[in-house]
Design an enzyme around this catalytic site. Structure first.
Site, PDB file in Angstrom:
ATOM      1  N   GLY A   1      43.913  45.288  50.697  1.00 15.09           N
ATOM      2  CA  GLY A   1      44.490  43.938  50.742  1.00 15.09           C
ATOM      3  C   GLY A   1      44.013  43.197  51.980  1.00 15.09           C
TER       4      GLY A   1
ATOM      5  CB  SER B   1      40.462  47.214  48.068  1.00 17.48           C
ATOM      6  OG  SER B   1      41.363  47.460  47.020  1.00 17.48           O
TER       7      SER B   1
ATOM      8  CG  ASP C   1      40.330  42.040  38.747  1.00 16.06           C
ATOM      9  OD1 ASP C   1      40.324  43.281  38.810  1.00 16.06           O
ATOM     10  OD2 ASP C   1      41.249  41.382  38.220  1.00 16.06           O
TER      11      ASP C   1
HETATM   12  P1  ADP Z   1      43.596  44.971  44.296  1.00 15.05           P
HETATM   13  O1  ADP Z   1      43.693  43.566  43.761  1.00 15.05           O
HETATM   14  O2  ADP Z   1      42.763  45.874  43.442  1.00 15.05           O
HETATM   15  O3  ADP Z   1      44.922  45.557  44.716  1.00 15.05           O
HETATM   16  P2  ADP Z   1      43.147  44.343  47.079  1.00 15.05           P
HETATM   17  O4  ADP Z   1      44.432  43.589  47.089  1.00 15.05           O
HETATM   18  O5  ADP Z   1      43.014  45.476  48.021  1.00 15.05           O
HETATM   19  O6  ADP Z   1      42.720  44.836  45.627  1.00 15.05           O
HETATM   20  O7  ADP Z   1      42.006  43.247  47.393  1.00 15.05           O
HETATM   21  C1  ADP Z   1      40.623  43.470  47.344  1.00 15.05           C
HETATM   22  C2  ADP Z   1      39.973  42.786  48.534  1.00 15.05           C
HETATM   23  O8  ADP Z   1      40.311  41.390  48.572  1.00 15.05           O
HETATM   24  C3  ADP Z   1      40.437  43.357  49.879  1.00 15.05           C
HETATM   25  O9  ADP Z   1      39.665  44.486  50.232  1.00 15.05           O
HETATM   26  C4  ADP Z   1      40.211  42.150  50.793  1.00 15.05           C
HETATM   27  O10 ADP Z   1      38.847  42.028  51.146  1.00 15.05           O
HETATM   28  C5  ADP Z   1      40.581  40.968  49.894  1.00 15.05           C
HETATM   29  N1  ADP Z   1      42.018  40.602  50.010  1.00 15.05           N
HETATM   30  C6  ADP Z   1      43.033  40.980  49.199  1.00 15.05           C
HETATM   31  N2  ADP Z   1      44.229  40.480  49.604  1.00 15.05           N
HETATM   32  C7  ADP Z   1      43.959  39.744  50.701  1.00 15.05           C
HETATM   33  C8  ADP Z   1      44.767  38.965  51.603  1.00 15.05           C
HETATM   34  N3  ADP Z   1      46.090  38.851  51.450  1.00 15.05           N
HETATM   35  N4  ADP Z   1      44.146  38.362  52.650  1.00 15.05           N
HETATM   36  C9  ADP Z   1      42.808  38.478  52.825  1.00 15.05           C
HETATM   37  N5  ADP Z   1      41.996  39.186  52.013  1.00 15.05           N
HETATM   38  C10 ADP Z   1      42.553  39.816  50.967  1.00 15.05           C
END
Ligand code: ADP
Length: 308
Positions: free
Chosen positions: A222, A220, A252
């Site tokens: 973000g 992932s 999560d």
């Molecule tokens: P973790 O919480 O494990 O670090 P991520 O931040 O990569 O995981 O988030 C998981 C998923 O949630 C991403 O792949 C995306 O689809 C979504 N996501 C996370 N942060 C954002 C954001 N700032 N804007 C849009 N979608 C987000």
């Protein structure tokens, strides 16, 4: 039914303040306490999606009682092992710019007897589960191949395990062949020991994790979406731009989306859309591990899954 394993749950306390300054007393009336820990965030989001959840893990002390009450109120059935230690509390302080500080307590030490009781109750319930998520760091005292032991039980019954942990806890449990693992980019960089800039870098690192035993890996990114590699195919997921309010718990929420899609036997492209729509929807909420199903359905339409 979807099983969730939360070995190190926590009370998540959120405080919203105007600005994150130091050496200043902050007052706020905007705060909350929820049943947290990555696996309980997954449980909550699965419930909001309308699926039944069976939650497993350890709870202790009055903090543990608080969590048990909160998850029962949400209609989450659970088999938590009552431990001698005290469940931890984690703080998230967020300001109006969206900057935040997270403080995570280490949590209690688990005894061998408590670990054995967990394995026994998990084995007694596995027939009722289709997919099991195993999330978060390991509590002190427990064998670091505990996830592997649980995944073995899951695989022997032909069920699917989604393992979401990082560092050594991830590496030592890969040979049990989890169906899916989901490091974020930073977690994968820490394992590989380098910066992952290009798609090629990410693909090479993903291959190393697959070679160690994972059947599929989602990385992932973000706000940049997600990569997925493994026996179900290779994909890049592009997501819409949104105004993020609190992305803590998005990983999560994406695990909940994966578990939901996989338990419903959806096509992998649909599964990836659910996983990302839940992650995006969580980032649009103030609360950790919360989604609005109407928002999820709107975002599903805007997600693009590219076959690599
Ligand atoms: P973790 O919480 O494990 O670090 P991520 O931040 O990569 O995981 O988030 C998981 C998923 O949630 C991403 O792949 C995306 O689809 C979504 N996501 C996370 N942060 C954002 C954001 N700032 N804007 C849009 N979608 C987000």
């Amino acid at each position: 039914m979807i099983g969730t394993v939360t070995l190190n749950p926590a009370i998540d306390r959120r405080y919203n303040v105007d600005k994150l300054d130091i050496n200043i007393v902050k007052r706020t009336s905007d705060y909350s306490a929820t049943a947290g820990g990555k696996g309980l965030n997954v449980s909550r989001v699965v419930r909001i999606l309308g699926e039944k959840v069976l939650a497993f893990g350890f709870l202790g002390g009055s903090e543990g009682d608080f969590i048990q009450r909160k998850i029962s109120e949400l209609g989450i059935k659970s088999y938590f092992i009552n431990i001698k230690g005290t469940t931890r509390t984690c703080l998230n302080i967020i300001d109006e710019l969206g900057d935040n500080i997270e403080i995570l307590e280490g949590g209690p030490t688990i005894t061998k007897d408590e670990e054995n009781r967990l394995l026994k109750v998990f084995k007694s319930q596995i027939d009722n589960l289709d997919v099991v998520t195993l999330s978060g760091s390991l509590p002190k005292g427990i064998d670091n191949d505990i996830y592997g032991k649980l995944i073995k039980v899951i695989n022997e019954k032909g069920k699917k395990a989604i393992l979401d942990t990082s560092g050594r806890d991830l590496i030592v449990n890969l040979d049990s062949r989890p169906f899916l693992v989901k490091p974020n980019r930073e977690e994968l960089e820490n394992i590989i020991g380098g910066v992952l800039n290009t798609e090629e870098d990410i693909k090479k690192s993903a291959k190393k994790i697959l070679d160690l035993g994972a059947q599929n890996i989602a990385i992932s990114l973000g706000s940049e979406g997600m990569y997925f590699f493994g026996k179900l195919g290779n994909f890049k997921v592009n997501i819409p731009k949104i105004k993020a309010i609190n992305p803590v718990g998005s990983g999560d929420s994406s695990i909940a989306g994966f578990a939901y899609g996989i338990s419903k036997n959806l096509d992998i492209i649909e599964v990836l859309k659910y996983a990302n729509a839940c992650g995006v929807a969580n980032a649009m909420e103030k609360e950790t591990g919360k989604i609005d199903v109407t928002v999820v359905n709107e975002i599903l339409e805007k997600i693009e899954v590219v076959i690599l």
